[in-house]
Write an enzyme that holds these catalytic residues in place. Structure first.
Site, PDB file in Angstrom:
ATOM      1  N   GLU A 187      42.539  39.788  51.462  1.00  0.00           N
ATOM      2  CA  GLU A 187      43.088  40.092  50.204  1.00  0.00           C
ATOM      3  C   GLU A 187      43.334  42.232  50.080  1.00  0.00           C
ATOM      4  OE1 GLU A 187      40.534  39.248  48.982  1.00  0.00           O
ATOM      5  OE2 GLU A 187      40.016  39.454  47.269  1.00  0.00           O
TER       6      GLU A 187
ATOM      7  N   ARG B 289      24.874  31.830  45.886  1.00  0.00           N
ATOM      8  CA  ARG B 289      24.879  32.917  45.269  1.00  0.00           C
ATOM      9  C   ARG B 289      24.899  34.574  45.334  1.00  0.00           C
ATOM     10  NH1 ARG B 289      26.140  32.747  39.553  1.00  0.00           N
ATOM     11  NH2 ARG B 289      27.878  34.568  39.354  1.00  0.00           N
TER      12      ARG B 289
ATOM     13  N   GLY C  20      35.571  37.930  42.592  1.00  0.00           N
ATOM     14  CA  GLY C  20      35.565  38.615  41.091  1.00  0.00           C
ATOM     15  C   GLY C  20      33.929  37.768  41.236  1.00  0.00           C
TER      16      GLY C  20
ATOM     17  N   HIS D  23      36.752  39.074  51.979  1.00  0.00           N
ATOM     18  CA  HIS D  23      38.008  39.563  51.115  1.00  0.00           C
ATOM     19  C   HIS D  23      38.804  40.176  52.165  1.00  0.00           C
ATOM     20  CE1 HIS D  23      36.885  39.666  46.790  1.00  0.00           C
ATOM     21  NE2 HIS D  23      35.532  39.225  47.861  1.00  0.00           N
TER      22      HIS D  23
ATOM     23  N   ILE E  31      31.566  41.563  49.821  1.00  0.00           N
ATOM     24  CA  ILE E  31      30.759  41.928  48.647  1.00  0.00           C
ATOM     25  C   ILE E  31      30.092  41.218  47.575  1.00  0.00           C
ATOM     26  CG2 ILE E  31      31.859  42.946  46.334  1.00  0.00           C
ATOM     27  CD1 ILE E  31      34.798  43.884  47.622  1.00  0.00           C
TER      28      ILE E  31
ATOM     29  N   CYS F 214      35.530  34.786  48.139  1.00  0.00           N
ATOM     30  CA  CYS F 214      34.588  34.999  47.607  1.00  0.00           C
ATOM     31  C   CYS F 214      34.420  33.462  46.413  1.00  0.00           C
ATOM     32  CB  CYS F 214      34.468  36.239  47.168  1.00  0.00           C
ATOM     33  SG  CYS F 214      32.239  36.669  47.348  1.00  0.00           S
TER      34      CYS F 214
HETATM   35  N1  GLN Z   1      28.615  37.048  43.447  1.00  0.00           N
HETATM   36  C1  GLN Z   1      30.067  36.701  42.662  1.00  0.00           C
HETATM   37  C2  GLN Z   1      30.316  35.475  41.941  1.00  0.00           C
HETATM   38  O1  GLN Z   1      29.060  35.137  42.342  1.00  0.00           O
HETATM   39  C3  GLN Z   1      31.459  36.600  44.274  1.00  0.00           C
HETATM   40  C4  GLN Z   1      31.455  37.586  44.936  1.00  0.00           C
HETATM   41  C5  GLN Z   1      32.609  38.151  44.805  1.00  0.00           C
HETATM   42  O2  GLN Z   1      33.460  37.564  44.568  1.00  0.00           O
HETATM   43  N2  GLN Z   1      33.207  39.662  45.333  1.00  0.00           N
HETATM   44  O3  GLN Z   1      30.955  34.924  42.137  1.00  0.00           O
END
Ligand code: GLN
Length: 193
Positions: free
Chosen positions: A178, A113, A54, A176, A140, A86
């Site tokens: 999941e 990040r 997320g 991910h 992602i 992630c």
């Molecule tokens: N870019 C998000 C972050 O920095 C992580 C991306 C993800 O969980 N798919 O928190």
């Protein structure tokens, strides 16, 4: 054989933001029982924890505001098996590049990040996961693991860069598992405790 039926493993899933429902579905398919952690009173001893993908800054802030942060960190610290993907990886990282503070800071990795840039923000990659074999990883806006510290074991890498590590009770994945129908990594985690 004792004939006893095995108790279902109880997994607390951080559910303040992000892709928590997908983890719940995967662990339910594997026969575990999930409960959602949405407020401080939901934080309780359990067999395992999930920190979903997320937006880590949003998740971290919400955890603090909702009184979840300290209790959840204590569960991770005290050895509760933790499966982080992630944004979850970023919550666990001891250091986040360019940021003054870490969140839980319990896994000795340095995370960067959104490291794959805007153009290549999301992609799939075939990788070999320790103890599982070949899997398709969905990335992602994924973080990169810039370096790993003592005691962290690489579970998967792309080129020479780790994309999944394990440190004691903590599994941290940049991708991910999941978001698909292949539950083998979640299964390996469930079988690890
Ligand atoms: N870019 C998000 C972050 O920095 C992580 C991306 C993800 O969980 N798919 O928190």
């Amino acid at each position: 054989m004792s004939g006893e039926t095995r108790r279902k493993k109880r997994i607390g899933v951080l559910a303040v933001q992000g892709a928590f429902a997908e983890h719940e579905a995967a662990f339910a398919r594997l026969g575990a029982e999930c409960f959602e952690i949405r407020q401080g009173s939901d934080v309780q001893a359990c067999d395992a924890l999930v920190l979903p993908g997320g937006e880590s800054t949003t998740q971290g802030k919400l955890m603090r505001e909702l009184g979840i942060f300290e209790g959840l960190k204590a569960l991770v610290d005290s050895g509760t098996p933790t499966f982080a993907t992630c944004a979850g990886l970023i919550l666990l990282a001891e250091k986040i590049v360019g940021e003054e503070r870490a969140w839980f800071g319990t896994t000795p990795i340095v995370a960067r990040r959104n490291a794959y840039g805007r153009q290549l923000g999301s992609f799939n990659a075939c990788l070999t996961f320790e103890g599982v074999g070949e899997v398709a990883g969905t990335f992602i806006r994924a973080p990169q693991i810039e370096s790993i510290g003592k005691g962290a074991e690489v579970l998967a890498q792309i080129d020479d860069r780790p994309v999944a590590v394990r440190f004691r009770n903590q599994w941290a994945l940049a991708f991910h598992p999941e978001l698909g129908v292949d539950d083998r990594i979640a299964k390996a985690f469930l079988e690890s405790f």
